[in-house]
Write a protein that holds these residues in place. Structure first.
Motif, PDB file in Angstrom:
ATOM      1  N   GLU A 165       4.831  23.586 -34.774  1.00  0.00           N
ATOM      2  CA  GLU A 165       6.020  24.605 -34.330  1.00  0.00           C
ATOM      3  C   GLU A 165       7.159  23.650 -34.902  1.00  0.00           C
ATOM      4  O   GLU A 165       7.176  22.135 -34.118  1.00  0.00           O
ATOM      5  CB  GLU A 165       5.357  24.910 -32.509  1.00  0.00           C
ATOM      6  N   PRO A 166       8.282  23.794 -34.394  1.00  0.00           N
ATOM      7  CA  PRO A 166       9.744  23.646 -34.940  1.00  0.00           C
ATOM      8  C   PRO A 166      10.092  22.647 -33.586  1.00  0.00           C
ATOM      9  O   PRO A 166      10.697  21.791 -34.843  1.00  0.00           O
ATOM     10  CB  PRO A 166      10.326  24.320 -35.189  1.00  0.00           C
ATOM     11  N   ASP A 167       9.647  22.528 -32.583  1.00  0.00           N
ATOM     12  CA  ASP A 167      10.150  21.854 -31.816  1.00  0.00           C
ATOM     13  C   ASP A 167       9.355  21.209 -30.407  1.00  0.00           C
ATOM     14  O   ASP A 167       8.662  21.812 -30.531  1.00  0.00           O
ATOM     15  CB  ASP A 167      11.622  22.230 -31.460  1.00  0.00           C
ATOM     16  N   ALA A 168       9.814  20.701 -29.755  1.00  0.00           N
ATOM     17  CA  ALA A 168       9.039  19.981 -29.002  1.00  0.00           C
ATOM     18  C   ALA A 168       8.372  20.880 -28.084  1.00  0.00           C
ATOM     19  O   ALA A 168       7.295  20.954 -27.640  1.00  0.00           O
ATOM     20  CB  ALA A 168       9.919  18.568 -28.147  1.00  0.00           C
ATOM     21  N   LEU A 169       9.168  21.660 -27.808  1.00  0.00           N
ATOM     22  CA  LEU A 169       9.570  22.920 -26.105  1.00  0.00           C
ATOM     23  C   LEU A 169       8.431  23.117 -27.178  1.00  0.00           C
ATOM     24  O   LEU A 169       7.091  24.071 -26.082  1.00  0.00           O
ATOM     25  CB  LEU A 169      10.624  23.319 -25.934  1.00  0.00           C
ATOM     26  N   ALA A 170       7.805  24.191 -27.786  1.00  0.00           N
ATOM     27  CA  ALA A 170       7.291  24.890 -28.584  1.00  0.00           C
ATOM     28  C   ALA A 170       6.188  24.273 -28.945  1.00  0.00           C
ATOM     29  O   ALA A 170       5.432  25.131 -28.456  1.00  0.00           O
ATOM     30  CB  ALA A 170       8.018  25.690 -29.981  1.00  0.00           C
ATOM     31  N   ARG A 171       6.264  22.921 -28.445  1.00  0.00           N
ATOM     32  CA  ARG A 171       4.339  22.533 -29.320  1.00  0.00           C
ATOM     33  C   ARG A 171       3.890  22.303 -28.002  1.00  0.00           C
ATOM     34  O   ARG A 171       3.295  22.964 -27.532  1.00  0.00           O
ATOM     35  CB  ARG A 171       4.387  21.179 -30.235  1.00  0.00           C
ATOM     36  N   PHE A 172       5.005  22.512 -26.424  1.00  0.00           N
ATOM     37  CA  PHE A 172       4.074  22.400 -25.385  1.00  0.00           C
ATOM     38  C   PHE A 172       3.959  23.660 -24.879  1.00  0.00           C
ATOM     39  O   PHE A 172       2.542  23.927 -24.284  1.00  0.00           O
ATOM     40  CB  PHE A 172       5.440  21.304 -24.000  1.00  0.00           C
ATOM     41  N   LEU A 173       3.798  25.095 -25.150  1.00  0.00           N
ATOM     42  CA  LEU A 173       4.138  25.812 -24.622  1.00  0.00           C
ATOM     43  C   LEU A 173       3.053  26.539 -25.687  1.00  0.00           C
ATOM     44  O   LEU A 173       2.332  26.898 -24.725  1.00  0.00           O
ATOM     45  CB  LEU A 173       5.187  26.866 -24.685  1.00  0.00           C
ATOM     46  N   CYS A 174       3.111  25.781 -26.683  1.00  0.00           N
ATOM     47  CA  CYS A 174       1.754  26.559 -27.627  1.00  0.00           C
ATOM     48  C   CYS A 174       0.676  25.388 -26.875  1.00  0.00           C
ATOM     49  O   CYS A 174      -0.921  26.039 -26.921  1.00  0.00           O
ATOM     50  CB  CYS A 174       1.501  26.055 -28.859  1.00  0.00           C
TER      51      CYS A 174
END
Length: 141
Positions: A103-112
């Motif tokens: 995922e392109p950013d940290a927030l997207a990685r966390f939500l995933c």
């Protein structure tokens, strides 16, 4: 045994709809957590969720990862003096968490990461009160 450093995720207010999340404070710790889930690395991963810009801690999550593709998720709400219950989940497969890392950013990685808990196998215990002293300014008597 703790596998990764704790990280903090912030949200505007509770409850948090995904579009309301706004920050992850330690991308390396988040990446470590996603890798631990991907690799089924036994150990403990923790993160803290805060609500509002200066609201203090709203939730602390302890995740115990098992090598059998499951994990036990235990939320604690320190300001409300409540803990649990723990929920035993099966995890998405390794390729899912590999996708989280991409995922392109940290927030997207966390939500995933946060969507990687599939089936609830068991609920361990009931919500329990813990000993604490809430901030009197936030929770006046």
């Amino acid at each position: 045994m703790t596998s990764c450093e704790n990280f903090v995720v912030a949200c505007e207010w509770e409850p948090c709809d995904p579009e309301m999340w706004w920050a992850v404070d330690d991308e390396a710790a988040l990446e470590c957590a996603v890798q631990a889930l991907r690799d089924r690395r036994p150990g403990r991963v923790t993160w803290t969720v805060i609500f509002g810009f200066d609201a203090g801690t709203g939730e602390e999550v302890v995740l115990d990862i098992r090598d059998d593709g499951t994990a036990v998720y235990r939320p604690t709400y320190p300001r409300r003096c409540r803990r649990g219950p723990g929920t035993h989940f099966t995890l998405e497969d390794a390729s899912y968490f590999e996708g989280c890392l991409a995922e392109p950013d940290a927030l997207a990685r966390f939500l995933c990461l946060n969507e990687g808990f599939v089936d609830s196998l068991a609920v361990c215990g009931e919500e329990e009160s813990i000993e604490c002293e809430p901030d009197p300014e936030v929770f006046p008597e």
